[in-house]
Design a protein around this motif. Structure first.
Motif, PDB file in Angstrom:
ATOM      1  N   TYR B 257      39.939  41.504  31.241  1.00 46.68           N
ATOM      2  CA  TYR B 257      40.209  40.413  32.197  1.00 46.68           C
ATOM      3  C   TYR B 257      41.529  40.658  32.922  1.00 46.68           C
ATOM      4  O   TYR B 257      41.619  40.564  34.139  1.00 46.68           O
ATOM      5  CB  TYR B 257      40.261  39.087  31.436  1.00 46.68           C
ATOM      6  CG  TYR B 257      40.461  37.881  32.314  1.00 46.68           C
ATOM      7  CD1 TYR B 257      39.402  37.308  32.989  1.00 46.68           C
ATOM      8  CD2 TYR B 257      41.725  37.307  32.455  1.00 46.68           C
ATOM      9  CE1 TYR B 257      39.583  36.194  33.787  1.00 46.68           C
ATOM     10  CE2 TYR B 257      41.914  36.197  33.259  1.00 46.68           C
ATOM     11  CZ  TYR B 257      40.838  35.641  33.923  1.00 46.68           C
ATOM     12  OH  TYR B 257      41.025  34.549  34.717  1.00 46.68           O
ATOM     13  N   ASN B 261      42.338  41.823  36.960  1.00 50.30           N
ATOM     14  CA  ASN B 261      42.788  40.561  37.565  1.00 50.30           C
ATOM     15  C   ASN B 261      41.689  39.512  37.554  1.00 50.30           C
ATOM     16  O   ASN B 261      41.536  38.743  38.507  1.00 50.30           O
ATOM     17  CB  ASN B 261      43.278  40.790  39.001  1.00 50.30           C
ATOM     18  CG  ASN B 261      44.441  41.741  39.030  1.00 50.30           C
ATOM     19  OD1 ASN B 261      45.349  41.644  38.194  1.00 50.30           O
ATOM     20  ND2 ASN B 261      44.419  42.684  39.941  1.00 50.30           N
ATOM     21  N   SER B 263      38.620  39.839  37.967  1.00 51.97           N
ATOM     22  CA  SER B 263      37.490  40.038  38.890  1.00 51.97           C
ATOM     23  C   SER B 263      36.299  40.675  38.188  1.00 51.97           C
ATOM     24  O   SER B 263      35.191  40.674  38.706  1.00 51.97           O
ATOM     25  CB  SER B 263      37.921  40.928  40.048  1.00 51.97           C
ATOM     26  OG  SER B 263      38.075  42.262  39.603  1.00 51.97           O
ATOM     27  N   GLY B 265      36.207  43.832  37.681  1.00 54.63           N
ATOM     28  CA  GLY B 265      36.189  45.216  38.135  1.00 54.63           C
ATOM     29  C   GLY B 265      35.180  45.432  39.240  1.00 54.63           C
ATOM     30  O   GLY B 265      34.393  44.546  39.555  1.00 54.63           O
TER      31      GLY B 265
END
Lengths: 438, 319
Positions: B257, B261, B263, B265
């Motif tokens: 995580y 960030n 997202s 990946g």
């Protein structure tokens, strides 16, 4: 207390284990009671619990404003709490608001007021009370006021606008010959002109012309898509203009694949790439301003380039919202509204963070006009491009996350714009088909 | 634990012959009543923080419970039906399993290698090796991921700089669909190998030196001593380490995580199933749906653990 105990050495052992435990329990009890409204009643002060999502430079500026607020409001027991932006904040916000005991006023992104329960968790703002403090549609940037209004009711008091802008490294751009006579970056009117500017800057840096966060490509994508006049309908059947979306995505692809921008640059690396002179231009949110200023960099800012027409940039707005209360508390609402109005009127401090105040008497004032480079992109805020409305759309919500995960491959070259668009459409349709949890 | 358990067992066993006499019965009853008070605190905690959430979670998976609403209603199996047809569930489950597959072997092998190295090291350098091998494990995940995120930076990161000195072109570690999960795996190995290492080191120190001495006298070479003494005598520790490590790897979330960030990946290549549960429950506010996925994952962990225990205990029986 402690002195007495140490001097009367004989009596000290009298404080046995049980007495110690009992004293501890009593102390804990008092501390717990302190959390409740009891002390408010005792002190005769109006308690005002504020929740916010500001850390870093924004957090420091908010604390500075809060200190001034406290000095001017000795009758208010002001209790602010700060949480990390993103999921950590929104999750607590939703739970706190659903429990109805958490805060009297909270900050939020305007793009999330629909997703976080306007009407169910958030209560409408009493506009008559707000007007008494001089805050009406006439003193707020109109498009933001309207964005805070749902079905004719105001659900948020907007503090600012923040949006995608174009940063430029002044010495680099000067050497590249892309500054106008006032020392600002030249305006562009189409793709090729922008690529030419980037190429000229790249000549000087030796590495890249421009940098943008490739892991969060939603913001540039939405800016470009809106410049092309694209609309996104997030109800029923997904409504998206494929040609326009492809053009915007292909622009991002060309930037990276032609070597004008890094193929990969995440949220932390993007300002670092710009600051280290790896790229001479940066497309990013105005909130990087304090970091770059503190670094002592010589840079300027202008609106997001008008690659497909008007200089529109994706953005959002920080606002204050009031929770739905189980038991009406008019005093708390009055204190909350007064606080929000005070913050708006003193938001020239807030503008230090690069955000454009929503309260127009501030942005039209002398003090703000002198703020550089903030004043350079002030007019862009009037036409900020908000995210489309849906419960899963907006700041740090699922649609942005999906777009980030999918579009990053366009920059690295892992997927074609067409494949990325197809994936994005599937993800968006999937969200539309999910029953709203709000 | 066992030391404490024994004395309590003996008094229990002792009064058994006396149980025919009436006063002893009430005595046992009083004793067991007293026992309840000792067991109660744990039982209450266990019930409140484990049993109840387990049941509440299962119940939530049959409702449309939302973080942003106070009331929820029963929706039957619709969350479960949605889950089995949701490709993101299977994709993220695969990410978790893949991560487990690529992290468990190095986390066991490297830990063993490091333990062997340290075990043979002299006292003068031994403390330094023990310290440096274990130190990363003490770091909080936020610090570890921050360090590695900067090291992985494609434009100015240390790893690409090192690669450049030997003429290898830069890699977009955390933004490449094929590289992001291996990159997170590498970070995880560096970060957590110290714990397995410590277990192995303790086990190695438990192998009596005379076994090696006797084997050496019999003419066994170093490799022979390793495969015939060290490895078999470490088997129990290995079983434990593999089990603990598999569960730890299946729990992948925080570093993935943080390093993407939040997202997941590029194209969700580093979104583990817990990441998807988090996304559904906390970003999407759908607690009911998230609960259903957690129950699926719960089942997967149990199946994997049981299979693994079976597999290893058979081996042990055979040996």
């Amino acid at each position: 207390m402690r002195k007495q105990e140490t001097t009367g050495s004989r009596s000290a052992p009298v404080l046995g284990r049980r007495a110690f435990l009992a004293a501890g329990m009593a102390a804990a009890g008092t501390a717990l009671a302190g959390c409740g409204p009891a002390d408010t009643v005792l002190s005769g002060k109006q308690r005002l619990r504020q929740w916010n999502l500001f850390t870093g430079g924004d957090g420091a500026r908010m604390v500075e404003m809060h200190e001034a607020y406290r000095k001017q409001h000795p009758g208010i027991d002001f209790q602010p709490s700060t949480f990390q932006w993103g999921n950590p904040y929104y999750t607590k916000f939703a739970m706190g608001a659903a429990g109805g005991r958490a805060f009297d006023i909270a900050t939020l992104h305007v793009s999330r007021i629909r997703g976080l329960g306007a009407g169910t968790l958030l209560s409408p703002v009493p506009t008559d009370l707000l007007a008494q403090h001089g805050i009406t549609r006439d003193t707020i940037t109109p498009n933001i006021w309207d964005k805070c209004t749902i079905d004719g009711e105001l659900f948020a008091i907007p503090l600012d606008t923040h949006l995608m802008v174009n940063y430029f490294n002044r010495p680099v751009c000067e050497e590249a010959g892309v500054l106008d006579s006032d020392g600002n970056l030249v305006a562009v009117s189409d793709e090729d002109e922008f690529f030419e500017v980037c190429a000229a800057v790249k000549e000087v840096t030796g590495q890249y012309g421009v940098v943008t966060d490739t892991t969060h490509a939603w913001r540039p994508f939405w800016s470009l898509y809106r410049q092309l006049g694209g609309e996104l309908t997030l109800e029923g059947e997904l409504g998206i203009d494929d040609d326009k979306a492809l053009r915007a995505l292909d622009f991002l692809r060309r930037l990276s694949q032609d070597g004008l921008a890094p193929k990969s640059s995440d949220g932390a690396a993007t300002p670092a790439n710009f600051q280290n002179g790896i790229a001479g231009l940066m497309l990013s949110g105005n909130w990087e301003l304090p970091t770059l200023k503190d670094a002592g960099m010589d840079f300027g800012m202008r609106p997001f380039p008008g690659i497909y027409g008007e200089e529109l940039g994706q953005g959002d707005s920080h606002c204050f919202v009031l929770p739905v209360r189980r038991e009406p508390d008019e005093d708390a609402v009055a204190a909350a509204v007064e606080y929000a109005a005070w913050m708006l009127k003193n938001s020239v401090t807030w503008a230090g963070g690069g955000h454009v105040p929503a309260y127009t008497p501030v942005t039209e004032g002398r003090e703000y006009a002198d703020l550089q480079p903030q004043a350079n992109y002030r007019h862009a805020a009037e036409n900020v491009q908000f995210d489309p409305s849906a419960w899963f759309s907006g700041s740090a919500a699922q649609l942005q996350a999906d777009a980030g995960a999918i579009f990053t491959g366009v920059h690295t070259g892992a997927v074609t714009p067409q494949a990325a668009l197809n994936r994005f459409k599937r993800a968006a349709q999937n969200l539309i088909d999910t029953t709203s949890p709000v | 634990m066992t030391v404490h358990a024994n004395p309590t067992e003996t008094p229990d066993a002792a009064p058994a012959p006396r149980s025919s006499s009436p006063p002893a019965v009430s005595g046992t009853a009083r004793r067991s009543a007293a026992g309840i008070w000792f067991v109660l605190p744990f039982t209450v905690l266990f019930a409140v923080f484990l049993i109840w959430p387990l049941i509440a979670g299962l119940w939530a998976s049959f409702t449309d419970r939302s973080l942003a609403k106070e009331d929820s209603s029963f929706v039957g199996l619709s969350n479960w039906v949605e889950m089995f047809g949701d490709p993101a569930v299977w994709q993220s489950l695969w990410v978790t399993l893949l991560f487990t597959l690529i992290t468990v072997p190095p986390l066991v092998a490297i830990a063993l290698a490091m333990a062997l190295l340290t075990h043979r090291a002299t006292a003068r350098i031994g403390w330094f090796l023990r310290f440096s091998y274990f130190a990363p494990f003490l770091m909080p995940v936020a610090v570890v991921t921050l360090i590695w995120e900067w090291m992985y930076q494609p434009e100015f990161g240390m790893i690409n700089d090192l690669l450049a000195t030997v003429g290898i072109p830069g890699v977009s570690w955390l933004t490449g669909e094929d590289t992001v999960l291996p990159a997170i795996a590498l970070t995880t190995v560096w970060w957590t190998v110290g714990f397995n290492y410590l277990l192995y080191l303790a086990a190695l120190q438990g192998i009596p030196a005379y076994l090696y001495e006797a084997a050496a006298l019999d003419g066994a070479g170093a490799w022979r001593r390793f495969t015939s003494i060290t490895v078999p005598l470490l088997r129990r520790t290995t079983t434990l380490i593999v089990l603990l490590q598999m569960v730890a790897s299946l729990k992948l979330f925080d570093q993935a995580y943080l390093m993407t960030n939040g997202s997941g990946g590029p194209n969700y290549a580093a979104r583990p199933i817990i990441g998807y549960i988090f996304e559904s429950g906390f970003t999407g506010l759908r607690i009911g749906y998230a609960s259903a996925i957690s129950y699926l994952f719960f089942a997967v962990i149990i199946v994997v653990s049981v299979l693994q225990l079976r597999l290893f205990s058979r081996k042990e029986d055979a040996a």
